[in-house]
Scaffold this motif. Sequence first.
Motif, PDB file in Angstrom:
ATOM      1  N   THR A   1       1.630  -8.236  -2.060  1.00  0.00           N
ATOM      2  CA  THR A   1       1.380  -7.894  -3.459  1.00  0.00           C
ATOM      3  C   THR A   1       0.020  -8.419  -3.891  1.00  0.00           C
ATOM      4  O   THR A   1      -0.757  -7.720  -4.533  1.00  0.00           O
ATOM      5  CB  THR A   1       2.469  -8.503  -4.369  1.00  0.00           C
TER       6      THR A   1
ATOM      7  N   GLU B   1      -2.710  -6.387  -2.475  1.00  0.00           N
ATOM      8  CA  GLU B   1      -2.810  -5.100  -3.163  1.00  0.00           C
ATOM      9  C   GLU B   1      -3.517  -5.271  -4.508  1.00  0.00           C
ATOM     10  O   GLU B   1      -4.407  -4.499  -4.868  1.00  0.00           O
ATOM     11  CB  GLU B   1      -1.404  -4.510  -3.351  1.00  0.00           C
TER      12      GLU B   1
ATOM     13  N   TYR C   1       6.829  -1.766   4.378  1.00  0.00           N
ATOM     14  CA  TYR C   1       5.504  -1.179   4.199  1.00  0.00           C
ATOM     15  C   TYR C   1       5.507   0.274   4.629  1.00  0.00           C
ATOM     16  O   TYR C   1       5.027   1.159   3.923  1.00  0.00           O
ATOM     17  CB  TYR C   1       4.475  -1.964   5.018  1.00  0.00           C
TER      18      TYR C   1
ATOM     19  N   ILE D   1       5.232   2.287   1.242  1.00  0.00           N
ATOM     20  CA  ILE D   1       3.823   2.526   0.953  1.00  0.00           C
ATOM     21  C   ILE D   1       3.233   3.621   1.833  1.00  0.00           C
ATOM     22  O   ILE D   1       2.730   4.631   1.347  1.00  0.00           O
ATOM     23  CB  ILE D   1       3.026   1.217   1.070  1.00  0.00           C
TER      24      ILE D   1
ATOM     25  N   TRP E   1      -4.750   1.549  -1.344  1.00  0.00           N
ATOM     26  CA  TRP E   1      -3.529   0.905  -0.837  1.00  0.00           C
ATOM     27  C   TRP E   1      -3.845   0.015   0.348  1.00  0.00           C
ATOM     28  O   TRP E   1      -4.767   0.271   1.106  1.00  0.00           O
ATOM     29  CB  TRP E   1      -2.494   1.961  -0.426  1.00  0.00           C
ATOM     30  N   ILE E   2      -3.020  -1.038   0.491  1.00  0.00           N
ATOM     31  CA  ILE E   2      -3.162  -1.906   1.651  1.00  0.00           C
ATOM     32  C   ILE E   2      -2.828  -1.121   2.911  1.00  0.00           C
ATOM     33  O   ILE E   2      -2.075  -0.145   2.859  1.00  0.00           O
ATOM     34  CB  ILE E   2      -2.217  -3.121   1.548  1.00  0.00           C
TER      35      ILE E   2
ATOM     36  N   HIS F   1      -3.699  -5.428   6.696  1.00  0.00           N
ATOM     37  CA  HIS F   1      -3.157  -6.376   5.724  1.00  0.00           C
ATOM     38  C   HIS F   1      -1.754  -6.806   6.123  1.00  0.00           C
ATOM     39  O   HIS F   1      -1.395  -7.982   6.033  1.00  0.00           O
ATOM     40  CB  HIS F   1      -3.106  -5.759   4.325  1.00  0.00           C
TER      41      HIS F   1
END
Lengths: 300, 225
Positions: free
Chosen positions: A39, A42, A248, A252, A265-266, A270
């Motif tokens: 988080t 991000e 993830y 995401i 976005w990561i 990451h």
Amino acid sequence: MRHTLRETWSGLRRNLAMTVAVVVTMAVSLSLFGLGLLTSMEVDLVKGRWYDKIEISVFLCIKTTTGGMCEDGKGATDAQRDAIQAALQGNPEVAQVFYESKEAAFEEFQRVFKDSPILGSRTADEMQDSFRVKLINPENYQGVVSEASGLQGVQNVQDLQSLFEPLFKWLNGLQWATIGMSVLLLLAAGLQIANTIRMAAFTRRREIGIMRLVGASNLYILLPFLLESLVAGLIGVLVSGITVAAGYLFIIERNAKTSIRTLPWIDWTHVTTAILAMAAVGIALAIIPTLLATRKYLRI
Amino acid sequence: MFEDVTKFYPGQSRPALRNINLEIAKGEFVFLVGQSGSGKSTFLRLILREYRPTKGTLYVAGKNLGTLNQWKVPALRRQIGTVFQDFRLLPGKTVYENVAFALQVIGKPTKEIRQVVPETLETVGLTGKEDRLNEELSGGEQQRVAIARAFVNRPQILIADEPTGNLDPETSVGIMKLLDRINRTGTTVIMATHDSSIVDQMRRRVLELRDGELVRDQSKGVYGA
């Protein structure tokens, strides 16, 4: 070596319930920890992206504008404009000031809306002169905004920062909440490991006593306990790593990245960093409580 | 070995041992006698480097225990075998396993263990009982297992803290014969005891402690002076 492995295995079996408890606590707390890390990564990413673009726009008065520091029916004079520029450049929070004349603004307007019917709705005289201000630290925008809005000839000051601030506050809160919760849980996991090992060492205090008596090295005595907690810790790291990676991937990578394209976005680097950090914390959390719990039995 | 050694325990004004000066030669057999609380156990634990002397210097196996590094203590203890009144064997393990344990935990190879353990069990007279659990053995036999465990690594020094304290007189004689045999292999034996008949029979060097002081050092001595 065989003896060490056998002792480790029997220790794990004897304390199976405790080992499972340690693994579960470890997995949950490390997952939360990883979530907090991701988080915050991000949030940093979003901040970095937006702060590059964020600037303060200071619009000057023209004949048709009202409100602000405008005099009705009059545009800002050249003297006022110079004074505004000087004031902005003199502010220590300001990195750069660009001047955009109404002609330049009109060209930009024409370029942006060249296929749109509103193209004919404006003339160059209806556009406003403006200053675009870049800040040294975009988070300290309030001083500049309030100074600029108080200058003669300024009609309006727009800053994007105030628009984003609630979002960032919320994200920051989320990040600290997850990290705070994970720290509490990690503490619990550490105490649980210390307790498990203390019990294991207590049940084997006779053996430990004899080992010390016949001259076994401290490392040799310690190794089964260390391996026992390391196994539990590593399983916890593994489970939490899979959880975070899967989270993830499904939330995401497969979802957010396609549905919300405007945000940065990561990516997997990451995620890898976060999992490595989780592994480091997990291993430290297995070793340190074990060393503390067995210290009493190893004192020479 | 002991040079002016004094040991205070924390929080006690009276020393557990006071100004002890003596030397025990390699290969000697020494009885340590005295009432409970006279300092016998402290004496033995100082040799094992479980405690450090408050004052004075103590040499064991050629090493100054006052300056001996913490991590070298295990190496020191590998040269000292120890036997206790309560045997301190591992329950649930066989005779063989109990003796082999002492070698396993100092990292001896299995091949060597397989060879040395039966030899040692033969020395203490337990051949044929290798696979018995120690709970099934008599007290005398259990003490033999404990002696085998202490001796299996061929230490320079054997410390025995009341080894016959839990045994009947007849069994005790057997244990004493065994300790004597071990002593004849060149191992220094230091034995703390209350058993006057044993001391009187063996006629070896006797050290008597009273209230932490060495009050008698007599070669070929008896229990009561």
